[in-house]
Design a protein around this motif. Structure first.
Motif, short mmCIF file in Angstrom:
data_model
loop_
_atom_site.label_atom_id
_atom_site.label_comp_id
_atom_site.label_asym_id
_atom_site.label_seq_id
_atom_site.Cartn_x
_atom_site.Cartn_y
_atom_site.Cartn_z
N LYS A 23 -70.80 -45.97 61.99
CA LYS A 23 -71.73 -44.84 61.86
C LYS A 23 -71.12 -43.55 62.38
O LYS A 23 -71.48 -42.46 61.93
CB LYS A 23 -73.03 -45.15 62.60
N ALA A 24 -70.21 -43.69 63.35
CA ALA A 24 -69.59 -42.50 63.94
C ALA A 24 -68.38 -42.02 63.14
O ALA A 24 -68.11 -40.81 63.09
CB ALA A 24 -69.17 -42.79 65.37
N GLU A 25 -67.65 -42.97 62.52
CA GLU A 25 -66.43 -42.60 61.81
C GLU A 25 -66.74 -41.93 60.48
O GLU A 25 -67.49 -42.47 59.67
CB GLU A 25 -65.57 -43.85 61.56
N ILE A 26 -66.14 -40.77 60.24
CA ILE A 26 -66.29 -40.11 58.95
C ILE A 26 -65.19 -40.56 58.01
O ILE A 26 -64.24 -41.24 58.41
CB ILE A 26 -66.25 -38.57 59.09
N SER A 27 -65.29 -40.17 56.76
CA SER A 27 -64.23 -40.46 55.81
C SER A 27 -62.98 -39.67 56.18
O SER A 27 -63.05 -38.44 56.37
CB SER A 27 -64.67 -40.09 54.39
N PRO A 28 -61.84 -40.32 56.29
CA PRO A 28 -60.62 -39.59 56.64
C PRO A 28 -60.24 -38.53 55.60
O PRO A 28 -59.56 -37.55 55.93
CB PRO A 28 -59.56 -40.68 56.75
N TYR A 29 -60.70 -38.70 54.37
CA TYR A 29 -60.37 -37.73 53.32
C TYR A 29 -61.00 -36.37 53.61
O TYR A 29 -60.52 -35.34 53.12
CB TYR A 29 -60.85 -38.25 51.96
N ARG A 35 -57.38 -43.46 54.07
CA ARG A 35 -57.74 -44.71 54.74
C ARG A 35 -56.48 -45.46 55.17
O ARG A 35 -56.49 -46.17 56.18
CB ARG A 35 -58.61 -45.58 53.83
N ASP A 36 -55.41 -45.32 54.40
CA ASP A 36 -54.14 -45.95 54.80
C ASP A 36 -53.66 -45.39 56.13
O ASP A 36 -53.12 -46.13 56.97
CB ASP A 36 -53.08 -45.72 53.72
N SER A 412 -49.16 -39.85 65.68
CA SER A 412 -48.56 -38.55 65.34
C SER A 412 -48.03 -38.54 63.90
O SER A 412 -48.05 -37.49 63.24
CB SER A 412 -47.43 -38.20 66.31
N SER A 413 -47.60 -39.68 63.38
CA SER A 413 -47.08 -39.74 62.01
C SER A 413 -48.20 -39.72 60.98
O SER A 413 -48.05 -39.12 59.90
CB SER A 413 -46.24 -41.00 61.82
N ASN A 414 -49.31 -40.35 61.30
CA ASN A 414 -50.40 -40.46 60.32
C ASN A 414 -51.41 -39.32 60.41
O ASN A 414 -52.23 -39.17 59.51
CB ASN A 414 -51.11 -41.80 60.49
N CYS A 415 -51.35 -38.55 61.48
CA CYS A 415 -52.15 -37.33 61.57
C CYS A 415 -51.18 -36.18 61.32
O CYS A 415 -50.49 -35.72 62.24
CB CYS A 415 -52.81 -37.20 62.94
N SER A 416 -51.10 -35.74 60.09
CA SER A 416 -50.08 -34.77 59.70
C SER A 416 -50.30 -33.43 60.39
O SER A 416 -51.40 -33.08 60.80
CB SER A 416 -50.09 -34.58 58.19
#
Length: 421
Positions: A23-29, A35-36, A412-416
């Motif tokens: 419920k707390a997590e939003i769509s990463p898009y 999601r990857d 750090s790699s996946n959060c551009s």
């Protein structure tokens, strides 16, 4: 089951010990991720759990102010390693809302109380400590400034007593008296030496003398209440102590020189810290450099507030200029004389680097703090993320640092990087 020396029992199916606050997590898009990306980060957490060195872990990451991960894995209590047979609790699952001791990650929050007092005109960072604690100004410590305490350059890195009993940490006045009577030949700010415990007591005593109230009250008034935090307290109120996650010494027993360095920094044997922290005396005490309790969400909220220029939900906690001063580098990266690793500090925070650092890769703008080996809390303006990675396994096992490093690199790699940051 996966096995490791003095490790916990790890179930074959991790879903049975995983909690995801969907419920707390939003769509990463919505924040420029996929999601990857999110699953790659969580996979690195699972890999650390599979080592058996982490009984319980929680992680909250905010990106652009929105929660993209709010998850936990493992147990808060009741699945101890063999070295902690005193834990006879039935298994209690960890959740993202379980309060965890931050240990040294407390330092960054305590530091911001000092910065708030400067913001209010009640002190200046370049004032001598002795201006507020006259008894401190002796034995080479006469010119030590508040800024030097914040940046670990005060020249009094350890409590000046050989093999102190751990209960000393619970006796505020006794610790202050020992610090005040101590000697130093490095009170000129020339040497960086991590003040694991002492710095917090000095800062806390300054806060007490200026405000006329406890450092606990200052924390609540300036930070915890405005953030809407249930915890973020030094120690824990008795009504919440049973909710706290236990800490455990895990993995292979540390050997020379690691055990010596750890004791040098902490004043007590590393493998005793976890058990001490599970006791009522610890939870009933105020240790400004080492026993703030909070949830991963509350700590992430704190760093998000700093990213947002000192505001949270329309409330102003700090002026933007205060945060800039608090996170500005004090000097270049240098070998810390206690930790014996390269480190760069601001007046209150550990700082990131371009290559690899506590906050991953290409994290030069990041600021935050480490807490007893594995806890890492930080903000990275270049990625617009605020991160709280909390855990309960206190380990110097050789498997620990590679597993932790994998998490830091993955985040750090996946959060551009944000363009034009």
């Amino acid at each position: 089951m996966f096995k490791t020396t003095n490790g916990i029992k790890v179930p074959k199916h991790l879903d049975s010990v995983t909690h995801i606050d969907s419920k707390a997590e939003i769509s990463p898009y919505d924040v420029g991720m996929t999601r990857d990306n999110v699953e790659a980060i969580w996979n690195s957490i699972e890999s650390f759990y599979k080592t058996g060195l982490q009984p319980g872990m929680s992680l909250v990451i905010r990106r652009q102010g929105e929660i993209i991960l709010k998850r936990s894995i493992g147990h808060a209590k009741g699945n101890p390693p063999p070295s902690h047979s005193e834990d006879t609790h039935p298994p209690i699952l960890m959740t993202p809302d379980t309060p965890v001791c931050l240990f040294s990650a407390s330092k960054a929050i305590t530091a911001m109380l000092i910065h708030k007092l400067q913001e209010e005109g009640k002190l200046k960072l370049n004032d001598p400590v002795g201006q507020y604690i006259p008894e401190f100004a002796c034995n080479g410590k006469e010119n030590i400034t508040i800024a030097q305490v914040l940046s670990h350059r005060a020249g009094v890195p350890t409590i000046p007593i050989r093999n102190p009993h751990p209960s000393l940490l619970f006796k505020w006045e006794s610790v202050i008296d020992l610090i005040n009577s101590s000697h130093t030949s490095k009170g000129d700010g020339s040497q960086q030496a991590y003040h694991a415990i002492v710095g917090g007591y000095i800062l806390g005593e300054i806060i007490r003398r200026i405000t006329g109230t406890s450092v606990d009250a200052a924390l609540q008034n300036y930070i915890a209440k405005p953030l809407g935090a249930k915890y973020l307290t030094y120690g824990l109120n008795p009504e919440y102590q049973d909710k706290a996650a236990f800490n455990y010494s895990t993995g292979a027993k540390p050997v020379f020189p690691i055990n010596v360095l750890a004791k040098r920094a902490l004043n007590i044997d590393f493998d005793k810290v976890a058990s001490i922290s599970n006791g009522r005396h610890f939870m009933n005490s105020t240790i400004p450099a080492g026993n703030i309790y909070g949830t991963a969400d509350e700590v992430s909220r704190f760093y998000q507030m700093l990213l947002d220029g000192g505001e949270y939900e329309g409330k102003r906690l700090f002026e933007p200029g205060t945060i800039k001063r608090a996170t500005r580098p004090v000097g270049p990266i240098t070998i810390d004389q206690i930790l014996m690793i390269p480190m760069r500090f601001s007046n209150g925070f550990m700082l990131g680097e371009n290559m690899f650092s506590l906050f991953g890769i290409q994290a030069r703008k990041a600021f935050g703090h480490l807490g007893l080996i594995n806890i890492v809390t930080w903000a990275d303006p270049a990625r617009d993320i605020s991160v709280a990675f909390m855990n309960t396994g206190k380990s110097l096992d050789p498997k620990t640092l590679p597993a932790l490093g994998k998490i830091l690199v993955s985040i750090s790699s996946n959060c551009s990087l944000i363009k034009n940051s």
